[in-house]
Design an enzyme around this catalytic site. Structure first.
Site, short mmCIF file in Angstrom:
data_model
loop_
_atom_site.label_atom_id
_atom_site.label_comp_id
_atom_site.label_asym_id
_atom_site.label_seq_id
_atom_site.Cartn_x
_atom_site.Cartn_y
_atom_site.Cartn_z
N GLY A 1 22.76 68.40 102.45
CA GLY A 1 23.15 69.76 102.53
C GLY A 1 21.84 70.68 102.65
N ASP B 1 23.41 68.74 97.52
CA ASP B 1 24.03 70.34 97.74
C ASP B 1 24.59 70.57 98.92
OD1 ASP B 1 23.94 73.08 97.04
OD2 ASP B 1 21.85 73.35 97.92
N HIS C 1 31.02 71.49 97.70
CA HIS C 1 30.83 71.73 96.35
C HIS C 1 32.16 71.58 95.81
CE1 HIS C 1 26.87 73.22 97.45
NE2 HIS C 1 26.92 74.19 96.38
C1 LIG Z 1 25.36 75.28 100.17
S1 LIG Z 1 24.78 74.77 101.77
C2 LIG Z 1 23.31 73.92 101.40
C3 LIG Z 1 22.23 74.97 100.95
C4 LIG Z 1 20.68 74.64 101.17
N1 LIG Z 1 20.48 73.29 100.49
C5 LIG Z 1 19.70 75.77 100.77
O1 LIG Z 1 18.79 75.47 99.97
O2 LIG Z 1 20.05 76.70 101.32
C6 LIG Z 1 25.75 73.51 101.99
C7 LIG Z 1 25.59 72.54 103.17
O3 LIG Z 1 26.36 71.39 103.13
C8 LIG Z 1 26.75 71.06 104.66
N2 LIG Z 1 27.90 70.04 104.18
C9 LIG Z 1 29.04 70.49 103.66
N3 LIG Z 1 29.76 69.44 103.59
C10 LIG Z 1 29.11 68.37 104.27
C11 LIG Z 1 29.23 67.15 104.22
N4 LIG Z 1 30.30 66.29 104.03
N5 LIG Z 1 28.19 66.42 104.93
C12 LIG Z 1 27.12 66.89 105.40
N6 LIG Z 1 26.89 68.19 105.27
C13 LIG Z 1 27.68 68.85 104.60
C14 LIG Z 1 27.25 72.42 105.09
O4 LIG Z 1 26.92 72.31 106.57
C15 LIG Z 1 26.03 73.35 104.57
O5 LIG Z 1 24.99 73.44 105.36
#
Ligand SMILES: C[S@@+](CC[C@H](N)C(=O)[O-])C[C@H]1O[C@@H](n2cnc3c(N)ncnc32)[C@H](O)[C@@H]1O
Length: 195
Positions: free
Chosen positions: A39, A134, A137
């Site tokens: 993430g 991350d 969620h």
């Molecule tokens: C909360 S954001 C991450 C925030 C980042 N760590 C920051 O510091 O700003 C969550 C990210 O997880 C990705 N995501 C959600 N589910 C996912 C999955 N199953 N596999 C890969 N990426 C995923 C989304 O595309 C998103 O970009």
């Protein structure tokens, strides 16, 4: 981390607080590589961890499918208009991540991997010294934990963001029951070490 990178991390879209970024950086500096982040979004946490990877002479694999999470849908609380590619109308943060990594001067250190965390994890070939979770969620965070945490080598670190969210709290409890000890909590960030 030097001041230009701190300023870049703070200016990058995302949800990580500066104190959480500092903690990720300081703990990752104590780890051998490779580092993995699940993430990345636009690269805010990626800069903090990537800076530590550079200092350690290792790499950070930044895993994200770049299609967003349910709470980022247009009608939801975490929607970010800049995350939508105007040429396609689709959520696509890979271009934002790559721009952040380029400005940080970390293109040799941070390796973006565009795929779902579960699929990439199932095909992963080696162990990991620092893992930051991350991505999703909701319930899939348990799958992230089950697929990826066994890859953290003894003495390596596992960090979860947004720890109070129930699904994430359950994954943390499962990690502690399965051989990790809590070493730090900073705001919503929980850090665990594999025994
Ligand atoms: C909360 S954001 C991450 C925030 C980042 N760590 C920051 O510091 O700003 C969550 C990210 O997880 C990705 N995501 C959600 N589910 C996912 C999955 N199953 N596999 C890969 N990426 C995923 C989304 O595309 C998103 O970009």
């Amino acid at each position: 981390m030097r001041s230009e990178r701190v300023a870049l991390a703070e200016a990058t879209l995302g949800w990580l607080h500066p104190g959480e970024g500092e903690a990720l950086n300081e703990w990752a500096l104590q780890c051998d590589g490779p580092f993995v982040e699940l993430g990345s979004f636009a690269g805010k946490s990626t800069v903090w961890i990537g800076d530590a990877a550079e200092h350690r002479g290792t790499v950070l694999f930044a895993v994200d499918w770049h299609r967003g999470s349910p709470e980022m849908a247009p009608d939801r609380e975490c929607h970010v208009p800049e995350a939508v590619d105007p040429s396609t109308g689709r959520h696509d943060t890979l271009r934002l991540l790559r721009a952040t990594v380029e400005v940080a001067g970390l293109e040799d250190v941070i390796i973006p991997v565009a795929g779902t965390s579960q699929t990439v994890g199932r095909w992963w070939g080696g162990d990991v010294g620092f893992l930051f979770i991350d991505a999703c969620h909701d319930e899939p965070v348990m799958q992230d934990h089950l697929v990826w945490s066994p890859l953290v080598r003894p003495g390596g670190l596992l960090a979860f963001h947004d720890s109070p969210i129930p699904a994430i709290s359950r994954a943390i409890a499962e990690a502690i029951a399965g051989g990790f000890e809590q070493v730090d909590v900073v705001e919503s960030l929980t850090l665990l070490r594999r025994l």
